[in-house]
Scaffold this active site. Structure first.
Site, PDB file in Angstrom:
ATOM      1  N   HIS A  42       0.766  -1.246   0.000  1.00  0.00           N
ATOM      2  CA  HIS A  42       0.000   0.000   0.000  1.00  0.00           C
ATOM      3  C   HIS A  42       0.797   1.296   0.000  1.00  0.00           C
ATOM      4  O   HIS A  42       0.200   2.366  -0.113  1.00  0.00           O
ATOM      5  CB  HIS A  42      -0.956   0.013   1.196  1.00  0.00           C
ATOM      6  CG  HIS A  42      -1.915  -1.133   1.192  1.00  0.00           C
ATOM      7  ND1 HIS A  42      -2.850  -1.319   0.196  1.00  0.00           N
ATOM      8  CD2 HIS A  42      -2.068  -2.173   2.053  1.00  0.00           C
ATOM      9  CE1 HIS A  42      -3.548  -2.416   0.448  1.00  0.00           C
ATOM     10  NE2 HIS A  42      -3.090  -2.954   1.568  1.00  0.00           N
ATOM     11  N   GLU A  67      -7.758  -6.292  -6.627  1.00  0.00           N
ATOM     12  CA  GLU A  67      -7.743  -4.833  -6.456  1.00  0.00           C
ATOM     13  C   GLU A  67      -6.768  -4.463  -5.354  1.00  0.00           C
ATOM     14  O   GLU A  67      -6.490  -5.265  -4.461  1.00  0.00           O
ATOM     15  CB  GLU A  67      -9.136  -4.282  -6.156  1.00  0.00           C
ATOM     16  CG  GLU A  67      -9.750  -4.812  -4.893  1.00  0.00           C
ATOM     17  CD  GLU A  67     -11.151  -4.253  -4.646  1.00  0.00           C
ATOM     18  OE1 GLU A  67     -11.535  -4.174  -3.463  1.00  0.00           O
ATOM     19  OE2 GLU A  67     -11.843  -3.912  -5.617  1.00  0.00           O
ATOM     20  N   HIS A 149      -3.018  -2.886   8.087  1.00  0.00           N
ATOM     21  CA  HIS A 149      -4.136  -3.176   7.179  1.00  0.00           C
ATOM     22  C   HIS A 149      -4.760  -1.868   6.714  1.00  0.00           C
ATOM     23  O   HIS A 149      -4.993  -0.967   7.527  1.00  0.00           O
ATOM     24  CB  HIS A 149      -5.184  -4.022   7.911  1.00  0.00           C
ATOM     25  CG  HIS A 149      -6.455  -4.208   7.152  1.00  0.00           C
ATOM     26  ND1 HIS A 149      -6.544  -5.003   6.038  1.00  0.00           N
ATOM     27  CD2 HIS A 149      -7.694  -3.687   7.340  1.00  0.00           C
ATOM     28  CE1 HIS A 149      -7.790  -4.964   5.584  1.00  0.00           C
ATOM     29  NE2 HIS A 149      -8.500  -4.169   6.360  1.00  0.00           N
TER      30      HIS A 149
END
Length: 154
Positions: A42, A67, A149
């Protein structure tokens, strides 16, 4: 009796196959901490086309991730969000934190291909993000809490 048992076995194999194909999507690859895996998945400080950026993620899992969202920020700044007030995560836990301001991010959506030739659609956005944070593991950077997360973007 034979065909009846075969039907049950086939169903069990189908369910196990479906579970196995989904399980790696959220599993942390061997040798990585949850925070390091979060960073790989990320954090992308500079703009990079999804096809190239996602190859770094997909190489760990050996499949095309459906995704993924890249925050165009540095790990240290995303980690600072862990010091914001706790909010409830989508899973009901209370270890989530929302960014105080929106950030540039890219949403990558799988459109075609097969690993390792995965192709993605890029969608640039400017939004707030919510991360789940936990205490660091032994080999993580020495912060009080680290992001583990990406819960959602808002």
């Amino acid at each position: 009796m034979g065909p009846h048992l075969l039907g049950r076995s086939s169903l069990l194999l189908l369910l196990l196959g479906m579970w196995w194909s989904v399980r790696p999507l959220c599993a942390v690859p061997k040798g990585l901490t949850k925070a390091r895996w979060f960073e790989i998945q990320h954090i992308q400080p500079r703009l990079l086309q999804c096809n190239k950026a996602m190859s770094g993620v997909n190489n760990y899992t050996q499949h095309c991730k459906p995704e993924n969202t890249f925050l165009h920020n540095v790990f240290q700044d995303v980690t600072a969000v862990c010091d914001m007030p706790n909010i409830i995560c989508k899973n009901g836990r209370h270890n989530c934190h929302q960014s105080p301001k929106p950030v540039n991010l890219t949403q990558c959506n799988f459109i075609a291909g097969r690993y390792p030739d995965c192709r993605y659609h890029d969608d640039a956005q400017y939004k707030f993000f919510i991360v789940a944070c936990d205490p660091p593991q032994k080999t993580d950077p020495p912060y009080h809490l680290v992001p583990v997360h990406l819960d959602k973007v808002v």
